[in-house]
Structures are given as structure tokens and as C-alpha cells.
Design a protein around this motif. Sequence first.
Motif, PDB file in Angstrom:
ATOM      1  N   GLN A 154      -4.795  10.148 -13.748  1.00 50.25           N
ATOM      2  CA  GLN A 154      -3.871   9.280 -14.076  1.00 50.25           C
ATOM      3  C   GLN A 154      -3.551   8.324 -13.015  1.00 50.25           C
ATOM      4  OE1 GLN A 154       0.497  10.089 -15.426  1.00 50.25           O
ATOM      5  NE2 GLN A 154      -0.787  11.488 -16.808  1.00 50.25           N
ATOM      6  N   ALA A 155      -3.611   7.393 -13.032  1.00 50.11           N
ATOM      7  CA  ALA A 155      -2.835   6.133 -12.311  1.00 50.11           C
ATOM      8  C   ALA A 155      -1.050   5.472 -11.949  1.00 50.11           C
ATOM      9  CB  ALA A 155      -3.863   4.975 -10.941  1.00 50.11           C
ATOM     10  N   VAL A 156      -0.681   5.732 -11.253  1.00 47.06           N
ATOM     11  CA  VAL A 156       1.187   5.152 -11.651  1.00 47.06           C
ATOM     12  C   VAL A 156       0.709   3.992 -10.682  1.00 47.06           C
ATOM     13  CG1 VAL A 156       2.995   5.708 -11.003  1.00 47.06           C
ATOM     14  CG2 VAL A 156       1.794   7.730 -11.755  1.00 47.06           C
ATOM     15  N   GLN A 157       1.572   2.840 -11.650  1.00 48.84           N
ATOM     16  CA  GLN A 157       1.496   1.510 -11.027  1.00 48.84           C
ATOM     17  C   GLN A 157       2.332   0.681 -11.455  1.00 48.84           C
ATOM     18  OE1 GLN A 157      -2.717   0.187 -11.869  1.00 48.84           O
ATOM     19  NE2 GLN A 157      -3.291   0.379 -10.429  1.00 48.84           N
ATOM     20  N   TYR A 158       3.651   0.058 -10.241  1.00 47.95           N
ATOM     21  CA  TYR A 158       4.371  -0.883 -10.845  1.00 47.95           C
ATOM     22  C   TYR A 158       4.563  -1.650  -9.505  1.00 47.95           C
ATOM     23  CZ  TYR A 158       7.267   2.871  -9.457  1.00 47.95           C
ATOM     24  OH  TYR A 158       7.944   4.555  -8.399  1.00 47.95           O
ATOM     25  N   ARG A 159       5.989  -2.246  -9.796  1.00 47.15           N
ATOM     26  CA  ARG A 159       5.751  -3.616  -8.938  1.00 47.15           C
ATOM     27  C   ARG A 159       7.337  -2.765  -8.805  1.00 47.15           C
ATOM     28  NH1 ARG A 159       2.819  -6.624  -7.063  1.00 47.15           N
ATOM     29  NH2 ARG A 159       3.810  -8.153  -6.377  1.00 47.15           N
ATOM     30  N   PHE A 160       7.916  -3.139  -7.618  1.00 43.31           N
ATOM     31  CA  PHE A 160       9.651  -3.111  -7.383  1.00 43.31           C
ATOM     32  C   PHE A 160       9.737  -4.147  -6.191  1.00 43.31           C
ATOM     33  CE2 PHE A 160       6.972   0.097  -4.057  1.00 43.31           C
ATOM     34  CZ  PHE A 160       7.830   0.023  -3.450  1.00 43.31           C
ATOM     35  N   THR A 161      10.264  -4.352  -5.652  1.00 43.55           N
ATOM     36  CA  THR A 161      11.580  -5.414  -4.482  1.00 43.55           C
ATOM     37  C   THR A 161      12.223  -4.701  -4.021  1.00 43.55           C
ATOM     38  OG1 THR A 161      10.939  -7.253  -6.864  1.00 43.55           O
ATOM     39  CG2 THR A 161      12.075  -7.814  -4.714  1.00 43.55           C
ATOM     40  N   LEU A 162      11.730  -5.477  -2.868  1.00 42.13           N
ATOM     41  CA  LEU A 162      13.203  -4.592  -1.290  1.00 42.13           C
ATOM     42  C   LEU A 162      13.529  -6.002  -1.493  1.00 42.13           C
ATOM     43  CD1 LEU A 162      11.097  -2.385   0.675  1.00 42.13           C
ATOM     44  CD2 LEU A 162      12.503  -2.162  -0.987  1.00 42.13           C
ATOM     45  N   SER A 163      15.237  -6.901  -0.980  1.00 47.30           N
ATOM     46  CA  SER A 163      15.511  -7.475  -1.489  1.00 47.30           C
ATOM     47  C   SER A 163      16.662  -7.869  -0.150  1.00 47.30           C
ATOM     48  CB  SER A 163      16.749  -7.472  -2.509  1.00 47.30           C
ATOM     49  OG  SER A 163      16.198  -7.460  -3.666  1.00 47.30           O
ATOM     50  N   ASP A 164      16.643  -6.730   0.959  1.00 45.62           N
ATOM     51  CA  ASP A 164      16.911  -7.271   2.041  1.00 45.62           C
ATOM     52  C   ASP A 164      16.739  -6.548   3.444  1.00 45.62           C
ATOM     53  OD1 ASP A 164      17.680  -4.277   2.986  1.00 45.62           O
ATOM     54  OD2 ASP A 164      18.619  -5.143   0.782  1.00 45.62           O
ATOM     55  N   ASN A 165      16.204  -7.176   4.472  1.00 46.56           N
ATOM     56  CA  ASN A 165      15.385  -6.877   5.791  1.00 46.56           C
ATOM     57  C   ASN A 165      15.829  -5.545   6.089  1.00 46.56           C
ATOM     58  OD1 ASN A 165      15.195  -6.970   8.512  1.00 46.56           O
ATOM     59  ND2 ASN A 165      13.442  -7.624   7.733  1.00 46.56           N
ATOM     60  N   ASP A 166      16.902  -4.961   5.699  1.00 45.36           N
ATOM     61  CA  ASP A 166      16.763  -3.311   6.200  1.00 45.36           C
ATOM     62  C   ASP A 166      16.120  -2.562   5.038  1.00 45.36           C
ATOM     63  OD1 ASP A 166      19.264  -4.008   7.581  1.00 45.36           O
ATOM     64  OD2 ASP A 166      20.651  -3.981   7.179  1.00 45.36           O
ATOM     65  N   SER A 167      16.305  -2.808   4.120  1.00 46.99           N
ATOM     66  CA  SER A 167      15.603  -2.021   3.214  1.00 46.99           C
ATOM     67  C   SER A 167      13.835  -2.129   3.458  1.00 46.99           C
ATOM     68  CB  SER A 167      15.129  -2.247   1.742  1.00 46.99           C
ATOM     69  OG  SER A 167      16.996  -2.061   1.395  1.00 46.99           O
ATOM     70  N   ILE A 168      13.950  -3.049   4.132  1.00 46.96           N
ATOM     71  CA  ILE A 168      12.071  -3.686   4.359  1.00 46.96           C
ATOM     72  C   ILE A 168      11.600  -2.727   5.399  1.00 46.96           C
ATOM     73  CG2 ILE A 168      10.513  -4.996   5.345  1.00 46.96           C
ATOM     74  CD1 ILE A 168      11.852  -7.549   3.241  1.00 46.96           C
ATOM     75  N   GLN A 169      12.679  -2.680   6.671  1.00 49.98           N
ATOM     76  CA  GLN A 169      12.079  -2.321   7.619  1.00 49.98           C
ATOM     77  C   GLN A 169      12.734  -0.695   7.882  1.00 49.98           C
ATOM     78  OE1 GLN A 169      11.872  -3.666  10.473  1.00 49.98           O
ATOM     79  NE2 GLN A 169      11.701  -5.678   9.749  1.00 49.98           N
ATOM     80  N   THR A 170      13.253   0.198   6.214  1.00 49.14           N
ATOM     81  CA  THR A 170      13.441   1.316   5.967  1.00 49.14           C
ATOM     82  C   THR A 170      12.543   1.808   5.794  1.00 49.14           C
ATOM     83  OG1 THR A 170      15.573   1.274   5.910  1.00 49.14           O
ATOM     84  CG2 THR A 170      14.929   3.047   4.955  1.00 49.14           C
ATOM     85  N   LEU A 171      11.443   1.314   4.854  1.00 45.32           N
ATOM     86  CA  LEU A 171       9.787   1.342   4.593  1.00 45.32           C
ATOM     87  C   LEU A 171       8.888   1.341   5.445  1.00 45.32           C
ATOM     88  CD1 LEU A 171       7.891   1.283   2.380  1.00 45.32           C
ATOM     89  CD2 LEU A 171       7.959  -0.677   1.822  1.00 45.32           C
ATOM     90  N   LEU A 172       9.011   0.816   6.418  1.00 44.33           N
ATOM     91  CA  LEU A 172       8.509   0.148   7.832  1.00 44.33           C
ATOM     92  C   LEU A 172       8.703   1.521   8.123  1.00 44.33           C
ATOM     93  CD1 LEU A 172       6.333  -0.998   8.754  1.00 44.33           C
ATOM     94  CD2 LEU A 172       8.075  -2.301  10.370  1.00 44.33           C
ATOM     95  N   GLY A 173       9.628   1.694   8.247  1.00 45.74           N
ATOM     96  CA  GLY A 173       9.966   2.745   9.437  1.00 45.74           C
ATOM     97  C   GLY A 173       9.011   4.884   9.310  1.00 45.74           C
TER      98      GLY A 173
END
Length: 278
Positions: free
Chosen positions: A223-242
Motif C-alpha cells: 500500500q501507499a501512504v500519501q498526505y500533505r503537511f506544512t512546515l511553518s517556520d524556517n527552523d523546521s525547514i532546516q531541521t528537515l533538511l539536516g
Amino acid sequence: MIQLACPLCREPLDEQPGQLRCGNGHSYDQARQGYWNLLLVQRKRSLDPGDNAAMVQARRAFLDQGHYALLSDRINALLSQALAGRNTPLELLDLGCGEGYYSARLEQALQCAGIDAALTGLDISKHAVRAACQRSRSARWLVASGADIPLPAASLDAITLLFSRLMPEPMAQVLKPGGLLLLAWPGDEHLIELRRHIYTDVRPSAYDPLTQLSDLFSLEGQQAVQYRFTLSDNDSIQTLLGMTPHSQRLAPAARDALAALTQLELTLDVNLAVLKRR
């Protein structure tokens, strides 16, 4: 919980307070955090293999924000359903367990489902396993290589392999005949928005783990799991990137563009499969 096997001679390891010892006299001390380090120095490909401390810290911070909780829930429900009705107690291995987020949630979900299972988490990164020890005190945590799993042959009822390197023969060796493998790997759209910020040419993945496993495992369900989510600040974006390998491939222009973002809507796209040891 099943006995561990000595990584040097494969003899059973007897557990004593703070130490493991086999009949041939090989011994291993327990780390103060509670894990066992069974990764032999001569089998390391680098001085500090696996995820480094910064990647582990970033992954833990990101996962604790809950963006992948729905994915974790689907994994837990799928394995609980597949294990229902099997004779217990069961022996499970989370191979490439990382910092233990999925392992600890799986352990709790199986308990809630009334499934008696002992969980072992294994990763080649000592930084990851040290962090995993804080997730669960009842699981057993190992620093070891997935290419040389320090468990007896045909001793496991199930293995979870989530976003980790595929090693068909070692996994098949430690699974009982009919034992289960739950596999998770990224779909083509997984974090595609982030990848488009990093790469000029984003191509569909040609990765097909099921074909690589077909000689040793039969496919029980997918099966596939698909959904959308939002990162609402740059700290979260950098954490995901890291926490991703993408951070090592950033061109200066892409790094500057990501540093300026204050919001990023993302797609989670993950394939799940349950396979059975032939």
C-alpha cells in the motif's frame, strides 16, 4: 528475549550484569546508556559509520514534531494486523532503527493490540542508538551492522526495515520460515517540493526493492501512504533538511533560497509492503 550471537564466532552470548560473553571467551561491555556495541572494529568502513550526531539530532527534533506520526500509525496497524493470531511471545527486529522513533511507537502499538513481542533495535550509528535508548527502556538496542546481524539463524518472527539499506540474505537468514518483513521506502513524490529547491532536474526513482527480494520473500500486501503537511517556520525547514542526505548536496544558491523560506508545504509519499520469508 532471544540470546544474541557473538559477532566474532557466532556462539551464543550469555548476558551477565553489564557484560555479554560467549563460550569462546569473547566479551562485550554494556554502554552506560544501556545498549550493546557489537560492531567489530575490523568491519567498520569508517571511524564513525552511519548517521552523525548532527543528523541524529535533526531527525529526532523533526520526528518529535509529529509530521510522520500518521505514517508511523499506518506501519504499526499493518504489522499488528499481519502478526495477529500468531503464537506469542514474538521476536521482532527494527533493522536500521535510527534514533528509535518508529521502534518505540511500534512497541507501544503492539502492547495496545495485546501482542506479546520483544523488540530489538539495531543501527550502525552509535549516535542513533544512544538516542534510541531514551525512547524505550524495555527494547534492546544494538550498535551493529545489518550485513552481519548478531542474532541466531531463524530466530525472528518479523523485521521492520524503514528507509534503510536493503540486505536480502542477512534478513532472510535471521527470520524464521514464514517470518514477516515490513518494508518502507520513498515514493516518487516524497518530499518532492524540497527536492525541487535543491536539484534542477528531479527524476522519478527507479528503486524497486520488491524485485530484489523476490527470490527469498513472497509479497503478502502493498500500500501507499500519501498526505500533505506544512512546515511553518524556517527552523523546521532546516531541521528537515539536516536529517536528510540532501543537506550534503546543497549548492550555495539553493542553500540561500531555503534559508529565506518561512513556510513549505510538503508531500509525504511512502510505499509500504509486507513480505513473507519463503
